[in-house]
Structures are given as C-alpha cells and as structure tokens.
Design an enzyme around this catalytic site. Structure first.
Site, mmCIF file in Angstrom:
data_model
loop_
_atom_site.group_PDB
_atom_site.id
_atom_site.type_symbol
_atom_site.label_atom_id
_atom_site.label_comp_id
_atom_site.label_asym_id
_atom_site.label_seq_id
_atom_site.Cartn_x
_atom_site.Cartn_y
_atom_site.Cartn_z
ATOM 1 N N TYR A 140 0.822 -1.217 0.000
ATOM 2 C CA TYR A 140 0.000 0.000 0.000
ATOM 3 C C TYR A 140 0.855 1.265 0.000
ATOM 4 O O TYR A 140 0.375 2.337 -0.342
ATOM 5 C CB TYR A 140 -0.951 0.025 1.208
ATOM 6 C CG TYR A 140 -2.082 -0.985 1.128
ATOM 7 C CD1 TYR A 140 -2.079 -1.987 0.166
ATOM 8 C CD2 TYR A 140 -3.143 -0.941 2.018
ATOM 9 C CE1 TYR A 140 -3.094 -2.921 0.095
ATOM 10 C CE2 TYR A 140 -4.171 -1.872 1.954
ATOM 11 C CZ TYR A 140 -4.141 -2.861 0.994
ATOM 12 O OH TYR A 140 -5.160 -3.780 0.935
ATOM 13 N N LYS A 187 3.489 -15.293 2.801
ATOM 14 C CA LYS A 187 3.493 -16.085 1.561
ATOM 15 C C LYS A 187 4.956 -16.349 1.239
ATOM 16 O O LYS A 187 5.474 -15.991 0.175
ATOM 17 C CB LYS A 187 2.776 -15.290 0.454
ATOM 18 C CG LYS A 187 2.544 -16.047 -0.844
ATOM 19 C CD LYS A 187 1.477 -17.132 -0.741
ATOM 20 C CE LYS A 187 1.401 -17.931 -2.039
ATOM 21 N NZ LYS A 187 0.480 -19.082 -1.948
ATOM 22 N N ASP A 219 -2.907 -18.057 1.893
ATOM 23 C CA ASP A 219 -4.038 -18.746 1.255
ATOM 24 C C ASP A 219 -4.619 -19.799 2.200
ATOM 25 O O ASP A 219 -5.837 -19.937 2.336
ATOM 26 C CB ASP A 219 -3.646 -19.335 -0.113
ATOM 27 C CG ASP A 219 -2.279 -20.009 -0.126
ATOM 28 O OD1 ASP A 219 -1.585 -19.993 0.913
ATOM 29 O OD2 ASP A 219 -1.914 -20.559 -1.184
ATOM 30 N N ASP A 243 -5.569 -6.681 5.587
ATOM 31 C CA ASP A 243 -6.765 -5.992 5.112
ATOM 32 C C ASP A 243 -7.801 -7.024 4.680
ATOM 33 O O ASP A 243 -8.975 -6.983 5.075
ATOM 34 C CB ASP A 243 -6.371 -5.075 3.938
ATOM 35 C CG ASP A 243 -7.514 -4.191 3.480
ATOM 36 O OD1 ASP A 243 -8.466 -3.977 4.260
ATOM 37 O OD2 ASP A 243 -7.445 -3.702 2.330
ATOM 38 N N ASP A 247 -11.394 -8.521 6.907
ATOM 39 C CA ASP A 247 -12.768 -8.436 6.382
ATOM 40 C C ASP A 247 -13.405 -9.818 6.405
ATOM 41 O O ASP A 247 -14.566 -9.985 6.776
ATOM 42 C CB ASP A 247 -12.781 -7.900 4.940
ATOM 43 C CG ASP A 247 -13.017 -6.396 4.879
ATOM 44 O OD1 ASP A 247 -12.542 -5.684 5.783
ATOM 45 O OD2 ASP A 247 -13.678 -5.938 3.926
#
Ligand code: IPM
Ligand code: MN
Length: 352
Positions: A140, A187, A219, A243, A247
C-alpha cells in the site's frame, strides 16, 4: 482528555454521534473531563478544502489524546479510476503521518448473535482471536506507477527488518497476555518480503519461549479462518494480507457492523470501526453503530488506560443485543434505528 472526532463520509457522522453519546455517558459516570474537537477527512474534506487529510486535521490529531474515526469513502470516486484525489488517500496519509504501524482487530462472537453467523454454531461459538495487521508498510505504501505509456502498472511490496520486528514484538506481547499462540501469516513460499518476515519471526520466536509460534501461508489462513476460527489466538500479518483477512474474519461474527479496531504506533492512536462508509445507508438512521461504540471502548482501554470504562461499554453493548435492541442488519424483524441503539446504550451506562 481531548478527543479528535473525525466522522468522515457516508454513515460516519450518524454512527459517530452514537459513539460520542456513549463516551459522554461513561465520562459522566466516572467524572472524567473530556473535550471533543471535530475535524474533516475523506470525501467530505475533499469537497470542503480539496484534500482528504488536511493539515489542520493532522494538527488536531497530533495534539489530541485519542482520535475517534468514523468511515471514509464515496462511490463517486470508486467508479472513477482517473480521479487524482481519493478519500482513501486521507486514511492512508493519516496512518502514515501518525506512524500507526499496527492495526488491532479483535474478532469476538456474541452469544445472542451466533445464529446470524454464516458458519455453523459449533464452529464459531467461543471463537476469540486478535488480528494484528501491519499498517504503514508493504504494497500500500511501496513504489507504484505506470510505464510503457501507461500500459504497464506496478505496485511494490517492501518491508524492512525494523518494521517487521516492531509489529511482531507487539504480536508477541498480545500473545503473552492471551492464550500464548502467535500465528505469523505470510506467503514465504513465493514472496521475498514474506521470507524476511518469516526469517525475522524465527529469530524472535527464540526470545518468547512461552509463546508457540506458528507459520501459515496466507491462502491457507484464508481457509483456516472459516474452517477452524477457534484455532487462532493472535495472528500477525502484513498490510494487504491483513486488510483482506480481517474483512473475512469479521463476517464470522454475524455482521460487519460489529467489529472495532485500534491503530497504534508512534503518535496519537486512532479508533475506528472496520467497516466502510456504507453510502447506501447514509442519513437513513439505519446503520449499526456498535462497531464504532466498541472502538470507543478500545479507546478507553488502550489510549486512556481505563479498562473499567471500556468494560462498561462492552457490557452495555452485549446487554443491548441480548435485549434485542439492534439495527436492521441484526434484528430484521424488529429493528431499532441507529440513534435508538445509541440512546439505549448510553442510558444503560447511566443507570448501571
Ligand atoms: C481498511 C480500509 C482501508 C484499507 C481503505 C479504505 C484504504 O479498507 O481500513 O481496511 O484498505 O486499509
Ligand atoms: Mn479494508
């Protein structure tokens, strides 16, 4: 104590009003002297002064003891990829300028709401974990741009060892106060930045022998959150993974409208609901104010070191839900309005 109040866009102002009612009810009860000063951010700030996180707002945040934040975002910008200023930039600028490198999102279920979860009751009952998201680094904030006449775009994910260490340290401290398990989500099978995370975590794990460190690819974590939510205690991850995963985690509690967050770091801490500005509901007095009210509870606990005050707010929220006083997302049959929920909670606090 001085609180900077940044209601923002969409439902921001109306949910913030309920949070302030609640905060003031607590202040009255405990005789705390609180002052509130309002500031502009988001699309509202773009319209009024041309930028989403104006300098005056930043100064207000810097000189306050805590920031209460509503929500930002406006569909007008979402559908216009060519917009040069966006409300979201305001939130990112605020995080960067206040040095808020950690976003803490507790995921807890409410007994009276278990039937609203998309997951089976036995999977979610008792689920209780904290997701800690790195908030000022990663993709970001990395280099981004276009080349090849605009036909190629890139965003880069960069982390320094120092950034990784400070967020992991916080993760370990949380784990020590809880069930002593830390899940580091990355990851590392693909990304170099993730390999730095994992390498750093492996070194730090030795310093926290009382905490079990677990490593999980993102994942796999996305799957485990809904398959075995009770297996998590504290989860730490980089900005974008956090992020997305938070959610996802929020829906297992039954409504996105319930989850609060605290962003902490170098300067003033910010407390905000994890949901967005929900523009379709703006001004209708139907949005769920609970996530913002619970964010205010986190403010008492984290910024003011007043756990009793925070606990009273949580107690009042749980009581409102048990009494069926809830907005339409939860109580579709007999919904209360946003302000009715706020009034009920404030009243409960006054009477308690
Ligand atoms: C959040 C929001 C923000 C983010 C947006 C609005 C920039 O989705 O707080 O999770 O992605 O960080
Ligand atoms: Mn988000």
């Amino acid at each position: 104590m001085k609180i900077a109040v940044l209601p923002g866009d969409g439902i921001g102002p109306e949910i913030m009003e309920q949070a302030i009612k609640t905060v003031q009810a607590v202040a009255n009860k405990y005789n705390h002297e609180l002052s509130y000063e309002y500031g502009l951010t988001g699309a509202t700030a773009i319209e009024r002064v041309g930028e989403p996180y104006p300098e005056v707002t930043h100064r207000l945040c810097m000189e306050s003891d805590a920031v209460l934040f509503g929500a930002i975002g406006d569909p007008k910008y979402d559908n216009n990829p060519k917009a040069t200023v966006r409300p979201e930039q305001g939130l990112l600028a605020m995080r960067k300028q206040l040095g808020l490198y950690a976003n803490i999102r507790p995921v807890q279920t409410f007994e009276s709401l278990l039937h609203k979860s998309p997951l089976r009751r036995e999977l979610v009952e008792g689920a209780d974990f904290v997701a800690i998201r790195e908030l000022t680094g990663g993709i970001y904030f990395g280099d981004k741009g276009r080349r090849d006449n605009g036909n190629t775009a890139f965003d880069t994910c960069t982390y320094t060892r120092t950034e990784v260490e400070r967020i992991l340290k916080l993760g370990y401290e949380f784990a020590q106060k809880r069930r002593r398990k830390l899940t580091v989500v990355d990851k590392a099978n693909v990304l170099e930045s993730s390999r730095l995370w994992r390498e750093t975590a492996q070194e730090m794990a030795k310093k926290y022998p009382d905490v079990t460190t677990e490593y999980m690819f993102v994942d796999n974590a996305a799957m485990q959150i809904i398959q075995w939510p009770k297996n998590f205690d504290v989860m730490v991850t980089e900005n974008m993974f956090g992020d997305i995963l938070t959610d996802e985690a929020s829906v297992i509690t039954g409504s996105l409208g319930l989850l609060p967050s605290a962003s902490i770091g170098i300067h003033t801490s910010v407390f905000e609901p994890i949901h967005g500005s929900y523009p379709q509901a703006a001004g209708k007095n139907i949005a769920n104010p609970v996530a913002t009210i619970l964010s205010a509870a986190m403010m008492f606990e984290y910024a003011f070191n007043m756990p009793e005050e925070g606990a009273l707010i949580r107690d009042a929220v749980a009581a409102s839900m048990a009494a069926g006083i809830a907005t339409v997302d939860i109580a579709a049959d007999k919904p209360s309005s946003t302000s009715q929920v706020g009034d009920w909670i404030a009243e409960y606090i006054a009477m308690k």
